[in-house]
Design a protein around this motif. Structure first.
Motif, PDB file in Angstrom:
ATOM      1  N   ALA A  27      -1.935  -7.883-123.514  1.00 47.13           N
ATOM      2  CA  ALA A  27      -3.238  -8.533-123.643  1.00 47.13           C
ATOM      3  C   ALA A  27      -4.298  -7.496-123.298  1.00 47.13           C
ATOM      4  CB  ALA A  27      -3.352  -9.725-122.702  1.00 47.13           C
ATOM      5  N   THR A  28      -5.450  -7.597-123.942  1.00 50.72           N
ATOM      6  CA  THR A  28      -6.555  -6.708-123.619  1.00 50.72           C
ATOM      7  C   THR A  28      -7.752  -7.537-123.160  1.00 50.72           C
ATOM      8  OG1 THR A  28      -7.522  -6.679-125.851  1.00 50.72           O
ATOM      9  CG2 THR A  28      -5.823  -5.023-125.365  1.00 50.72           C
ATOM     10  N   ALA A  29      -8.535  -6.958-122.265  1.00 51.74           N
ATOM     11  CA  ALA A  29      -9.815  -7.531-121.850  1.00 51.74           C
ATOM     12  C   ALA A  29     -10.822  -6.407-122.000  1.00 51.74           C
ATOM     13  CB  ALA A  29      -9.754  -8.029-120.414  1.00 51.74           C
ATOM     14  N   GLU A  30     -11.733  -6.551-122.949  1.00 54.59           N
ATOM     15  CA  GLU A  30     -12.592  -5.435-123.312  1.00 54.59           C
ATOM     16  C   GLU A  30     -14.060  -5.803-123.230  1.00 54.59           C
ATOM     17  OE1 GLU A  30     -11.133  -3.093-126.725  1.00 54.59           O
ATOM     18  OE2 GLU A  30      -9.658  -4.693-126.982  1.00 54.59           O
ATOM     19  N   SER A  47       2.810  -4.967-135.153  1.00 56.63           N
ATOM     20  CA  SER A  47       2.190  -5.151-133.832  1.00 56.63           C
ATOM     21  C   SER A  47       2.168  -6.607-133.381  1.00 56.63           C
ATOM     22  CB  SER A  47       0.773  -4.589-133.830  1.00 56.63           C
ATOM     23  OG  SER A  47      -0.023  -5.239-134.801  1.00 56.63           O
ATOM     24  N   SER A  48       2.404  -7.541-134.289  1.00 57.09           N
ATOM     25  CA  SER A  48       2.413  -8.949-133.878  1.00 57.09           C
ATOM     26  C   SER A  48       3.547  -9.243-132.898  1.00 57.09           C
ATOM     27  CB  SER A  48       2.506  -9.876-135.089  1.00 57.09           C
ATOM     28  OG  SER A  48       3.693  -9.609-135.809  1.00 57.09           O
ATOM     29  N   ALA A  49       4.536  -8.378-132.840  1.00 56.81           N
ATOM     30  CA  ALA A  49       5.617  -8.532-131.866  1.00 56.81           C
ATOM     31  C   ALA A  49       5.195  -8.065-130.479  1.00 56.81           C
ATOM     32  CB  ALA A  49       6.846  -7.742-132.314  1.00 56.81           C
ATOM     33  N   VAL A  50       4.041  -7.408-130.386  1.00 55.89           N
ATOM     34  CA  VAL A  50       3.624  -6.761-129.142  1.00 55.89           C
ATOM     35  C   VAL A  50       2.265  -7.242-128.637  1.00 55.89           C
ATOM     36  CG1 VAL A  50       2.967  -4.508-128.179  1.00 55.89           C
ATOM     37  CG2 VAL A  50       5.006  -4.702-129.611  1.00 55.89           C
ATOM     38  N   VAL A  51       1.322  -7.504-129.516  1.00 51.56           N
ATOM     39  CA  VAL A  51      -0.027  -7.887-129.116  1.00 51.56           C
ATOM     40  C   VAL A  51      -0.108  -9.405-129.022  1.00 51.56           C
ATOM     41  CG1 VAL A  51      -2.486  -7.805-129.671  1.00 51.56           C
ATOM     42  CG2 VAL A  51      -1.024  -5.837-130.177  1.00 51.56           C
ATOM     43  N   ASP A  52      -0.319  -9.896-127.795  1.00 52.25           N
ATOM     44  CA  ASP A  52      -0.437 -11.332-127.584  1.00 52.25           C
ATOM     45  C   ASP A  52      -1.845 -11.802-127.901  1.00 52.25           C
ATOM     46  OD1 ASP A  52       0.364 -13.977-126.635  1.00 52.25           O
ATOM     47  OD2 ASP A  52      -0.906 -13.536-124.911  1.00 52.25           O
ATOM     48  N   ARG A  53      -2.839 -11.195-127.239  1.00 54.14           N
ATOM     49  CA  ARG A  53      -4.234 -11.593-127.456  1.00 54.14           C
ATOM     50  C   ARG A  53      -5.173 -10.575-126.843  1.00 54.14           C
ATOM     51  NH1 ARG A  53      -3.591 -17.123-124.430  1.00 54.14           N
ATOM     52  NH2 ARG A  53      -1.521 -16.724-125.206  1.00 54.14           N
ATOM     53  N   GLY A  54      -6.426 -10.660-127.290  1.00 52.26           N
ATOM     54  CA  GLY A  54      -7.477  -9.820-126.750  1.00 52.26           C
ATOM     55  C   GLY A  54      -8.686 -10.659-126.397  1.00 52.26           C
ATOM     56  N   SER A  96      -2.636 -15.302-120.519  1.00 54.87           N
ATOM     57  CA  SER A  96      -1.894 -14.877-121.704  1.00 54.87           C
ATOM     58  C   SER A  96      -0.396 -15.004-121.444  1.00 54.87           C
ATOM     59  CB  SER A  96      -2.240 -13.425-122.042  1.00 54.87           C
ATOM     60  OG  SER A  96      -1.664 -12.536-121.094  1.00 54.87           O
ATOM     61  N   ASP A  97       0.353 -14.697-122.479  1.00 54.02           N
ATOM     62  CA  ASP A  97       1.811 -14.624-122.357  1.00 54.02           C
ATOM     63  C   ASP A  97       2.269 -13.176-122.269  1.00 54.02           C
ATOM     64  OD1 ASP A  97       2.146 -17.420-122.490  1.00 54.02           O
ATOM     65  OD2 ASP A  97       2.032 -17.360-124.683  1.00 54.02           O
ATOM     66  N   ALA A  98       1.333 -12.289-121.996  1.00 48.84           N
ATOM     67  CA  ALA A  98       1.634 -10.858-121.972  1.00 48.84           C
ATOM     68  C   ALA A  98       2.357 -10.453-120.690  1.00 48.84           C
ATOM     69  CB  ALA A  98       0.339 -10.059-122.108  1.00 48.84           C
TER      70      ALA A  98
END
Length: 168
Positions: A27-30, A47-54, A96-98
């Protein structure tokens, strides 16, 4: 050629590959990058297997509403601070689920800087569900808005790579 410089895409591709093999989500917080870190990661196929949300939390209100940064921390330390970056990473992880969250807040310029917090100052934080916490204070200098943002993406990706190596 993609949207990002070749070295950023190579960094992102390596992260996607490594994190996919470990079944880890990010997850990213930007703030100052406005979603560009998530964008660099999602530029990579698979990347959909790795990036949960931003979370793009450009305003203080967004930082409070979306990822739980405390009003007190913002008041005492300011949006561009170690404390805020750490709370951003924690909040993104908890919302998130990260397995890993990376957060950035800074002053990209051209204006907005001060003697204490000059243009080019960026705080980055990373937190994992296993308890790893990392923080970097970068002073890129007044190198131009786009260059500060690109440098921040590079540093955030380096932090994601380092976390994978540390937890190997």
């Amino acid at each position: 050629m993609g949207l990002y410089p070749a070295e950023i895409e190579a960094q992102a591709a390596a992260i996607v590959s490594t994190y996919r093999t470990r079944d880890w989500m990010i997850a990213t917080a930007e703030s100052c990058t406005g979603g560009l870190i998530a964008g660099a990661l999602t530029e990579i196929a698979g990347s959909s297997a790795v990036v949960d949300r931003g979370f793009v939390t450009y305003t203080n209100q967004a930082k409070m509403d979306l990822i739980g940064v405390s009003a007190k921390v913002l008041e005492v330390y300011g949006a561009v601070s170690r404390e805020t970056a750490l709370q951003m990473a924690h909040g993104a992880l908890m919302r998130s689920d990260a397995f890993v969250a990376v957060a950035v807040t800074g002053i990209a310029g051209p204006g907005g800087g001060s003697a204490e917090k000059p243009v080019g100052l960026v705080h980055l934080a990373l937190k994992t569900r296993s308890g790893l916490i990392d923080h970097k204070e970068m002073r890129y200098g007044d190198i131009g808005r786009s260059e500060v943002r690109l440098a921040t993406i590079r540093t955030a990706l380096e932090m994601l790579s380092a976390a994978a190596q540390t937890l190997a």
